[in-house]
Write a protein that holds these residues in place. Structure first.
Motif, PDB file in Angstrom:
ATOM      1  N   TYR A  83      -3.890  -7.961  -2.464  1.00  0.00           N
ATOM      2  CA  TYR A  83      -2.626  -7.565  -3.079  1.00  0.00           C
ATOM      3  C   TYR A  83      -2.351  -9.715  -3.502  1.00  0.00           C
ATOM      4  O   TYR A  83      -0.706  -9.714  -4.031  1.00  0.00           O
ATOM      5  CB  TYR A  83      -1.252  -7.445  -3.176  1.00  0.00           C
ATOM      6  CG  TYR A  83      -1.363  -5.559  -2.119  1.00  0.00           C
ATOM      7  CD1 TYR A  83      -1.387  -4.837  -3.199  1.00  0.00           C
ATOM      8  CD2 TYR A  83      -2.955  -5.653  -1.163  1.00  0.00           C
ATOM      9  CE1 TYR A  83      -2.046  -3.214  -2.805  1.00  0.00           C
ATOM     10  CE2 TYR A  83      -2.987  -4.075  -0.978  1.00  0.00           C
ATOM     11  CZ  TYR A  83      -2.354  -2.686  -2.327  1.00  0.00           C
ATOM     12  OH  TYR A  83      -2.822  -1.221  -1.015  1.00  0.00           O
ATOM     13  N   TYR A 105      -1.422   4.659  -1.730  1.00  0.00           N
ATOM     14  CA  TYR A 105      -2.528   4.582  -2.029  1.00  0.00           C
ATOM     15  C   TYR A 105      -3.043   2.877  -1.092  1.00  0.00           C
ATOM     16  O   TYR A 105      -3.045   1.712  -1.904  1.00  0.00           O
ATOM     17  CB  TYR A 105      -4.238   5.399  -3.267  1.00  0.00           C
ATOM     18  CG  TYR A 105      -3.617   3.955  -4.320  1.00  0.00           C
ATOM     19  CD1 TYR A 105      -4.575   2.794  -4.617  1.00  0.00           C
ATOM     20  CD2 TYR A 105      -2.905   4.736  -5.134  1.00  0.00           C
ATOM     21  CE1 TYR A 105      -4.669   2.453  -5.605  1.00  0.00           C
ATOM     22  CE2 TYR A 105      -3.130   3.417  -6.234  1.00  0.00           C
ATOM     23  CZ  TYR A 105      -3.720   2.915  -5.921  1.00  0.00           C
ATOM     24  OH  TYR A 105      -3.664   2.147  -7.537  1.00  0.00           O
ATOM     25  N   ASN A 106      -4.513   3.447  -0.377  1.00  0.00           N
ATOM     26  CA  ASN A 106      -5.074   1.788  -0.002  1.00  0.00           C
ATOM     27  C   ASN A 106      -6.157   1.439  -1.111  1.00  0.00           C
ATOM     28  O   ASN A 106      -7.120   2.381  -1.413  1.00  0.00           O
ATOM     29  CB  ASN A 106      -5.690   2.090   1.570  1.00  0.00           C
ATOM     30  CG  ASN A 106      -4.220   2.724   1.961  1.00  0.00           C
ATOM     31  OD1 ASN A 106      -3.454   2.207   2.496  1.00  0.00           O
ATOM     32  ND2 ASN A 106      -4.860   3.518   3.515  1.00  0.00           N
ATOM     33  N   LEU A 107      -6.050   0.153  -1.274  1.00  0.00           N
ATOM     34  CA  LEU A 107      -7.338  -0.845  -2.221  1.00  0.00           C
ATOM     35  C   LEU A 107      -8.350  -0.709  -1.241  1.00  0.00           C
ATOM     36  O   LEU A 107      -8.206  -0.674  -0.098  1.00  0.00           O
ATOM     37  CB  LEU A 107      -6.914  -1.483  -3.027  1.00  0.00           C
ATOM     38  CG  LEU A 107      -5.804  -0.977  -3.772  1.00  0.00           C
ATOM     39  CD1 LEU A 107      -4.881  -3.010  -4.524  1.00  0.00           C
ATOM     40  CD2 LEU A 107      -6.527  -0.792  -5.067  1.00  0.00           C
ATOM     41  N   PRO A 137      -4.146  -0.714   6.693  1.00  0.00           N
ATOM     42  CA  PRO A 137      -4.482  -1.334   5.324  1.00  0.00           C
ATOM     43  C   PRO A 137      -5.045  -2.135   4.509  1.00  0.00           C
ATOM     44  O   PRO A 137      -3.202  -3.155   5.468  1.00  0.00           O
ATOM     45  CB  PRO A 137      -3.726  -0.716   4.254  1.00  0.00           C
ATOM     46  CG  PRO A 137      -2.278  -0.102   5.195  1.00  0.00           C
ATOM     47  CD  PRO A 137      -2.551  -0.322   6.682  1.00  0.00           C
ATOM     48  N   TYR A 189       2.461   1.624  -3.606  1.00  0.00           N
ATOM     49  CA  TYR A 189       1.709   1.876  -4.581  1.00  0.00           C
ATOM     50  C   TYR A 189       0.603   3.384  -4.429  1.00  0.00           C
ATOM     51  O   TYR A 189       0.422   4.033  -5.056  1.00  0.00           O
ATOM     52  CB  TYR A 189      -0.298   1.198  -4.737  1.00  0.00           C
ATOM     53  CG  TYR A 189       0.276   0.324  -5.461  1.00  0.00           C
ATOM     54  CD1 TYR A 189       1.455   0.114  -6.313  1.00  0.00           C
ATOM     55  CD2 TYR A 189      -0.115  -1.441  -4.917  1.00  0.00           C
ATOM     56  CE1 TYR A 189       2.312  -1.277  -6.249  1.00  0.00           C
ATOM     57  CE2 TYR A 189      -0.273  -2.554  -5.268  1.00  0.00           C
ATOM     58  CZ  TYR A 189       1.483  -2.191  -6.232  1.00  0.00           C
ATOM     59  OH  TYR A 189       1.664  -4.188  -5.947  1.00  0.00           O
ATOM     60  N   PRO A 214       0.700  -1.086  -0.112  1.00  0.00           N
ATOM     61  CA  PRO A 214      -0.136  -0.551   0.168  1.00  0.00           C
ATOM     62  C   PRO A 214       0.941   1.333  -0.001  1.00  0.00           C
ATOM     63  O   PRO A 214       0.902   2.112  -1.260  1.00  0.00           O
ATOM     64  CB  PRO A 214      -0.780  -0.140   1.360  1.00  0.00           C
ATOM     65  CG  PRO A 214      -0.859  -1.669   1.621  1.00  0.00           C
ATOM     66  CD  PRO A 214       0.179  -1.948   0.935  1.00  0.00           C
TER      67      PRO A 214
END
Length: 877
Positions: free
Chosen positions: A199, A175-177, A194, A173, A170
């Motif tokens: 993932y 940002y948090n999915l 997160p 990248y 996270p």
């Protein structure tokens, strides 16, 4: 020790068997035939860095191995789950040794095949790295000829923690999915932070759900084989229906092979044989000369079957299955062979424009099918514990409840071969999701390539099953983006990237893959979805998930405001029965607000919501056990209302799949069968509301309409009897009508004004009963209807007489009778277990009802009479 003739004979048989096995292996090796050796014994495991090796079971997982070696307590008992979260945060290693004969090393190709590794695995053979795996849902192969040696070989697998492996992504990248049901999002169990499940290509439900525990496991969860071959091996066998009618089936058998360099220009013979549903080999044998080449190629054998027997879903016809066997021979000696079994049928998802929007109905062999069924989740948090017997019992229960479709939901696993074989045999259509659910996923090239390989493997593995009727990209992802509390805003400036990744995977890549690997089946990008013609979960296009009842606390009656084209999810929660609760609790836990019971209620709002709904219709139950019972009655009544409405709405609506059939542990959930295999009230209700012919009385304004829904493909003459009685059996109204039931339709055959039906009688003291009987034949359907809520009714406390008789060693019959109305009669034994063929029914005053009971283990009539506990709704308050 005295040597007996039996011992000598046993030794001789063992020598003979061993000699035959060795001879067969030597013959196969000498002729270039492929051999496969299962590596299932001698495994051991330990936590990396520790020195406490213990025996392991393969297939299995670290949690079950720790439990078997008494290193942990039962993860599903009380609150043990919380104490075992450390298991998913450390690395584990597994190893075994196996012996290889010198003759095996002479084979040209030697491969270790791992049918499933969960999940991040580094594999070494004799201390040499051979494989790095990162997907639970893929098969992994490694060429091990350079590493193998004659004699003993050491196979070692190190599993890296799935949580630690991706913990930094996270932040990487930026940002948090989104993953709403990962426990790290729900905050019941697991570290705050997160979500990490998205993932990793691993069963999403292992990370927790609102009906399941968070137990992030690792292990060798599918078999391991050593395969040996020389010039060629068969890698896939596919049955393609070119044309199908009642008169003839034109089929193509596509036989994929892999050739070694030594196979170049070598001659071989492809032989294809067909065995019919009767077990007899047909006369459609195909034999053709082929010239082999290196690498992967496909051979096609065309064959014809005259007067084929067609496969139908349950309730519409039989399920005949054909077996196909393909062999590659050289000079009459086998090189390799493959076999498969399938049913011959056509399947179409009919989506035609109409005055409402666009239809959504499955058509099998030209017959429109109203889908009746439930959603399926993995039947255990540790899937290798689900035996063939348990699969068979659950799926047979679905068929016994008149279901014809099971939805394999996208947050679990692609089920094993036995599951789909059983669905083929039982006539259960399978709605098959790919394993993505309620989340958004990375779009980097490595992740996408991994998913591409996973989907290709699973589609090729499953595409011959006639039961599978659709592939679906994911569960609720599109709906979440559109309608779940500003999900796009949660990813901020990365909104376009996340949605672009979604479209690339589910709108573009998966359907493109299916066009190559399985173009015969329909594809839906998400469930629910209108394929971008409308909002997801539309009532006019596509399928619908409806959760305003329960999820939004809307009145249960709001089910009747929904008239979708296909309802693929809707549900209502309940608790398991007291016997099941006892299996994961202690007596001090027997309060829904106790810490242990809250641990086994994974919905944050579950308990207050269930109490709120219960008190709308019922009085406060008198104790814990009664609360469990009434929760099941409430659930069953809610889904009955929804299911009957959906069936009455045919043909606009053509599917009803409630959430959910089964459980993965002991829990308060939406299931109709609890984790321990006990049917809840809902499963018994489903037998009735999914009956092939259903009579369904319904209040509409100032009248009661009597609908009959028929899934039969032919018209039926029948007689409908309508009777209104008071609670003591006095007849207040009675009417009988002769009907001609139309096939494949829903129709109101009778209207009776409410004032005529009730007259001056108190609606709180009357019960309406309907009996639909085929003319000169069996009773097709019965139903009851009440004009007031249960809490408004002064229900009598009935005295129910039970008379037992024995029919076989384990089968009994019990006959019940009551002078007054007994609502929601529930039968169970105080100590022993068994299965009542019917339960949770209304016993009308003066009615005699006979039920079959099958005992688990030996029972006597005296025991059954002593242990029978009969409860009715009036006893719960």
């Amino acid at each position: 020790m005295r040597i007996t003739q039996d011992i000598i004979l046993g030794w001789l048989l063992l020598v003979l068997f061993t000699s035959q096995a060795v001879a067969q292996a030597v013959t196969a090796a000498a002729t270039g035939g492929k051999t496969s050796t299962l590596l299932s014994s001698g495994w051991r495991f330990r936590q990396v860095g520790k020195d406490n090796w213990a025996p392991a079971t393969v297939p299995g997982c670290v949690h079950t191995d720790l439990l078997a070696s008494k290193q942990i307590e039962d993860p599903l008992y009380r609150d043990n789950e919380t104490k075992l979260q450390w298991i998913g945060k450390v690395d584990w290693e597994y190893e075994t040794t196996f012996t290889v004969a010198p003759t095996t090393l002479q084979r040209s190709n030697l491969e270790l095949v791992f049918q499933g590794l969960d999940t991040y695995a580094d594999v070494t053979l004799n201390d040499a790295a051979i494989l790095h795996a990162d997907n639970m849902f893929r098969e992994w192969r490694a060429n091990v000829k350079p590493q193998l040696r004659a004699g003993e070989n050491r196979l070692h697998i190190r599993f890296r923690s799935p949580l630690n492996e991706v913990a930094g992504l996270p932040a990487k990248y930026g940002y948090n999915l989104f993953a709403i049901n990962d426990e790290q999002a729900m905050g019941i169990v697991g570290d705050k932070g997160p979500v990490l499940s998205v993932y990793t290509r691993k069963a999403p439900y292992h990370y927790g759900w609102d009906w399941g525990p968070r137990l992030v496991s690792s292990g060798v969860w599918q078999p391991v084989h050593l395969e040996a071959w020389d010039d060629v091996q068969l890698t896939n066998l596919r049955v393609v229906q070119r044309q199908l009618s009642a008169q003839q089936a034109q089929l193509a058998l596509e036989v994929e092979y892999e050739g070694a360099a030594s196979a170049a220009s070598r001659e071989a013979t492809l032989v294809v044989e067909t065995t019919g549903p009767d077990g007899q080999v047909t006369d459609s044998r195909v034999e053709q000369k082929v010239t082999l080449q290196p690498n992967r190629h496909t051979l096609t054998a065309e064959l014809r079957l005259d007067n084929p027997k067609l496969w139908y879903p349950a309730g519409y016809g039989a399920q005949p299955l054909y077996s196909f066997r393909a062999r590659l021979l050289r000079n009459g000696q086998p090189l390799d062979e493959a076999s498969t079994r399938t049913g011959l049928r056509t399947v179409q998802l009919r989506r035609e424009k109409d005055a409402i929007g666009r239809s959504f109905e499955f058509v099998v062999n030209g017959v429109p099918i109203f889908a009746k069924g439930a959603n399926w989740i993995p039947a255990d948090i540790f899937p290798t514990r689900v035996t063939h017997g348990r699969y068979r019992t659950l799926l047979q229960a679905a068929k016994d409840a008149n279901m014809n479709m099971i939805r394999v939901w996208g947050g679990g696993i692609y089920e094993n071969q036995y599951f789909y074989d059983t669905c083929d045999e039982l006539g259960l259509l399978v709605w098959q999701d790919f394993m993505f659910a309620c989340s958004f996923y990375p779009g980097n090239p490595e992740f996408v390539a991994n998913v591409q390989a996973e989907a290709t493997h699973q589609v090729r593995r499953l595409r011959n099953h006639p039961s599978i009727c659709i592939w679906v990209g994911n569960n609720e992802n599109e709906w979440a983006w559109q309608d779940w509390g500003k999900v796009p805003e949660r990813v901020g400036n990365f909104r376009q990237e996340v949605w672009g990744n979604y479209l690339s995977m589910f709108r573009d890549r998966l359907p493109t893959l299916l066009q190559t690997e399985d173009p015969s089946r329909p594809y839906l990008s998400s469930s629910p979805s209108a394929e971008f013609e409308d909002q997801a979960s539309s009532q006019t296009h596509g399928d619908m998930h409806y959760w305003s009842v329960w999820g939004g606390t809307a009145p249960i009656s709001d089910y009747e405001k929904q008239v979708p084209r296909f309802m693929s999810e809707y549900g209502f929660q309940s608790f398991p029965e007291f016997k099941s609760v006892q299996q994961f609790t202690k007596p001090e836990d027997h309060d829904i607000l106790s810490p242990v019971m809250r641990q086994h209620q994974r919905s944050n709002v579950g308990n207050p919501r269930l109490v709120e709904y219960l008190l709308r219709d019922y009085r406060q139950p008198k104790n814990f056990e009664s609360f469990l019972y009434v929760s099941q009655v409430l659930q069953a009544q809610a889904i009955k209302l929804g299911a009957e409405h959906l069936r009455r709405s045919r043909p606009r609506t053509m599917g009803s799949l409630f959430w959910q059939l089964d459980d993965c542990w002991g829990v308060a959930s939406w299931s109709s069968i609890d984790y321990y295999g006990r049917w809840k009230a809902l499963q018994y209700y489903a037998q009735r509301f999914y009956a092939p012919v259903l009579v369904s009385p319904h209040e509409e304004g100032d009248k009661v309409r009597f609908y009959v829904v028929s899934d039969q493909t032919r018209a039926l003459p029948a007689q409908l009897e309508v009777r209104l009685t008071d609670f003591n059996g006095r007849v207040l109204f009675q009417q009988t009508e002769k009907l001609q039931l139309e096939p494949l339709t829903s129709k109101a055959y009778l209207d009776i004004p409410r004032r005529k039906l009730l007259g001056k009688n108190d609606p709180k003291k009357a019960v309406l009963s309907c009996t639909l009987q085929q003319t000169g034949g069996p009773v097709l359907s019965t139903n009851t209807h009440y004009f007031a809520l249960p809490k408004e009714m002064a229900l009598p406390k009935p005295t129910i007489q039970a008379t037992w008789t024995q029919t076989t060693d384990s089968t009994f019959q019990v006959q019940l009778q009551s002078k007054t109305l007994a609502r929601q009669v529930h039968l169970q034994l105080s100590e022993k277990d068994g299965f009542f063929a019917d339960n949770f029914f209304d016993l009308l005053p003066g009615e005699s009802r006979k039920l079959t009971f099958k005992s688990q283990g030996p029972s006597t009539l005296a025991e059954l009479r002593k242990q029978l506990v009969v409860r009715s709704l009036a006893d719960a308050f």
